[in-house]
Design a protein around this motif. Structure first.
Motif, PDB file in Angstrom:
ATOM      1  N   THR A  73       1.305  24.825  -9.724  1.00  0.00           N
ATOM      2  CA  THR A  73       1.024  24.060 -10.940  1.00  0.00           C
ATOM      3  C   THR A  73       1.542  22.633 -10.798  1.00  0.00           C
ATOM      4  N   ILE A  74       2.737  22.480 -10.242  1.00  0.00           N
ATOM      5  CA  ILE A  74       3.300  21.143 -10.050  1.00  0.00           C
ATOM      6  C   ILE A  74       2.449  20.345  -9.063  1.00  0.00           C
ATOM      7  N   VAL A  75       2.042  20.965  -7.969  1.00  0.00           N
ATOM      8  CA  VAL A  75       1.230  20.274  -6.964  1.00  0.00           C
ATOM      9  C   VAL A  75      -0.153  19.934  -7.519  1.00  0.00           C
ATOM     10  N   ALA A  76      -0.694  20.765  -8.385  1.00  0.00           N
ATOM     11  CA  ALA A  76      -2.016  20.495  -8.955  1.00  0.00           C
ATOM     12  C   ALA A  76      -2.005  19.283  -9.870  1.00  0.00           C
ATOM     13  N   GLY A  77      -0.833  18.932 -10.397  1.00  0.00           N
ATOM     14  CA  GLY A  77      -0.685  17.714 -11.192  1.00  0.00           C
ATOM     15  C   GLY A  77      -1.663  17.603 -12.347  1.00  0.00           C
ATOM     16  N   PRO A  78      -2.370  16.483 -12.452  1.00  0.00           N
ATOM     17  CA  PRO A  78      -3.283  16.235 -13.571  1.00  0.00           C
ATOM     18  C   PRO A  78      -4.460  17.206 -13.634  1.00  0.00           C
ATOM     19  N   LEU A  79      -4.740  17.891 -12.557  1.00  0.00           N
ATOM     20  CA  LEU A  79      -5.844  18.860 -12.569  1.00  0.00           C
ATOM     21  C   LEU A  79      -5.596  19.968 -13.588  1.00  0.00           C
ATOM     22  N   ASN A  80      -4.329  20.184 -13.940  1.00  0.00           N
ATOM     23  CA  ASN A  80      -3.993  21.174 -14.960  1.00  0.00           C
ATOM     24  C   ASN A  80      -4.613  20.822 -16.306  1.00  0.00           C
ATOM     25  N   LEU A 135       3.068  14.269  -9.322  1.00  0.00           N
ATOM     26  CA  LEU A 135       3.995  15.396  -9.381  1.00  0.00           C
ATOM     27  C   LEU A 135       4.706  15.494 -10.728  1.00  0.00           C
ATOM     28  N   LEU A 136       5.012  14.360 -11.341  1.00  0.00           N
ATOM     29  CA  LEU A 136       5.635  14.382 -12.667  1.00  0.00           C
ATOM     30  C   LEU A 136       4.688  14.969 -13.709  1.00  0.00           C
ATOM     31  N   ILE A 137       3.414  14.668 -13.605  1.00  0.00           N
ATOM     32  CA  ILE A 137       2.426  15.258 -14.521  1.00  0.00           C
ATOM     33  C   ILE A 137       2.360  16.765 -14.302  1.00  0.00           C
ATOM     34  N   GLY A 138       2.391  17.205 -13.052  1.00  0.00           N
ATOM     35  CA  GLY A 138       2.415  18.642 -12.752  1.00  0.00           C
ATOM     36  C   GLY A 138       3.671  19.309 -13.269  1.00  0.00           C
ATOM     37  N   LEU A 139       4.788  18.619 -13.170  1.00  0.00           N
ATOM     38  CA  LEU A 139       6.052  19.142 -13.685  1.00  0.00           C
ATOM     39  C   LEU A 139       5.975  19.297 -15.205  1.00  0.00           C
ATOM     40  N   ALA A 140       5.363  18.322 -15.873  1.00  0.00           N
ATOM     41  CA  ALA A 140       5.185  18.409 -17.327  1.00  0.00           C
ATOM     42  C   ALA A 140       4.289  19.591 -17.691  1.00  0.00           C
ATOM     43  N   GLY A 177       0.815  -1.215   0.000  1.00  0.00           N
ATOM     44  CA  GLY A 177       0.000   0.000   0.000  1.00  0.00           C
ATOM     45  C   GLY A 177       0.844   1.259   0.000  1.00  0.00           C
ATOM     46  N   SER A 178       1.913   1.245   0.789  1.00  0.00           N
ATOM     47  CA  SER A 178       2.818   2.399   0.840  1.00  0.00           C
ATOM     48  C   SER A 178       3.494   2.622  -0.507  1.00  0.00           C
ATOM     49  N   ARG A 179       3.886   1.550  -1.150  1.00  0.00           N
ATOM     50  CA  ARG A 179       4.536   1.674  -2.462  1.00  0.00           C
ATOM     51  C   ARG A 179       3.569   2.224  -3.499  1.00  0.00           C
ATOM     52  N   VAL A 180       2.342   1.759  -3.461  1.00  0.00           N
ATOM     53  CA  VAL A 180       1.341   2.248  -4.415  1.00  0.00           C
ATOM     54  C   VAL A 180       1.109   3.741  -4.210  1.00  0.00           C
ATOM     55  N   ILE A 181       0.978   4.159  -2.969  1.00  0.00           N
ATOM     56  CA  ILE A 181       0.763   5.582  -2.669  1.00  0.00           C
ATOM     57  C   ILE A 181       1.965   6.404  -3.132  1.00  0.00           C
ATOM     58  N   THR A 182       3.162   5.908  -2.885  1.00  0.00           N
ATOM     59  CA  THR A 182       4.376   6.614  -3.301  1.00  0.00           C
ATOM     60  C   THR A 182       4.426   6.761  -4.817  1.00  0.00           C
ATOM     61  N   VAL A 183       4.118   5.703  -5.537  1.00  0.00           N
ATOM     62  CA  VAL A 183       4.130   5.755  -7.001  1.00  0.00           C
ATOM     63  C   VAL A 183       3.071   6.728  -7.511  1.00  0.00           C
TER      64      VAL A 183
END
Length: 73
Positions: free
Chosen positions: A49-56, A20-25, A8-14
């Motif tokens: 914008t980075i924290v908002a991630g896919p919401l962008n 965050l990578l989507i927000g960075l993009a 569960g921890s690994r899934v949450i981390t991923v």
């Protein structure tokens, strides 16, 4: 620690890393990393914008408006 908790921890981390990578993009596509003028508003907008991630990509366009205190004369 049980295997279930570790998985569960690994899934949450991923999920958080992908978020965050989507927000960075999104920030890169909006050219927030171009230029050298690191104003309070530009840095704040980039971070939000980075924290908002896919919401962008579903219409969120976070903006931060701030002003740093000016030094006394």
């Amino acid at each position: 620690m049980s295997t279930r908790t570790t998985t569960g921890s690994r899934v949450i981390t991923v999920v958080v890393l992908v978020w965050l990578l989507i927000g960075l993009a999104a920030a890169a596509q909006r050219h927030y990393f171009a230029g050298s003028d690191a104003t309070c508003a530009k840095v704040g907008t980039t971070l939000v914008t980075i924290v908002a991630g896919p919401l962008n990509y579903v219409g969120a366009n976070p903006k931060i408006d701030c002003s740093a205190p000016q030094p006394s004369k």
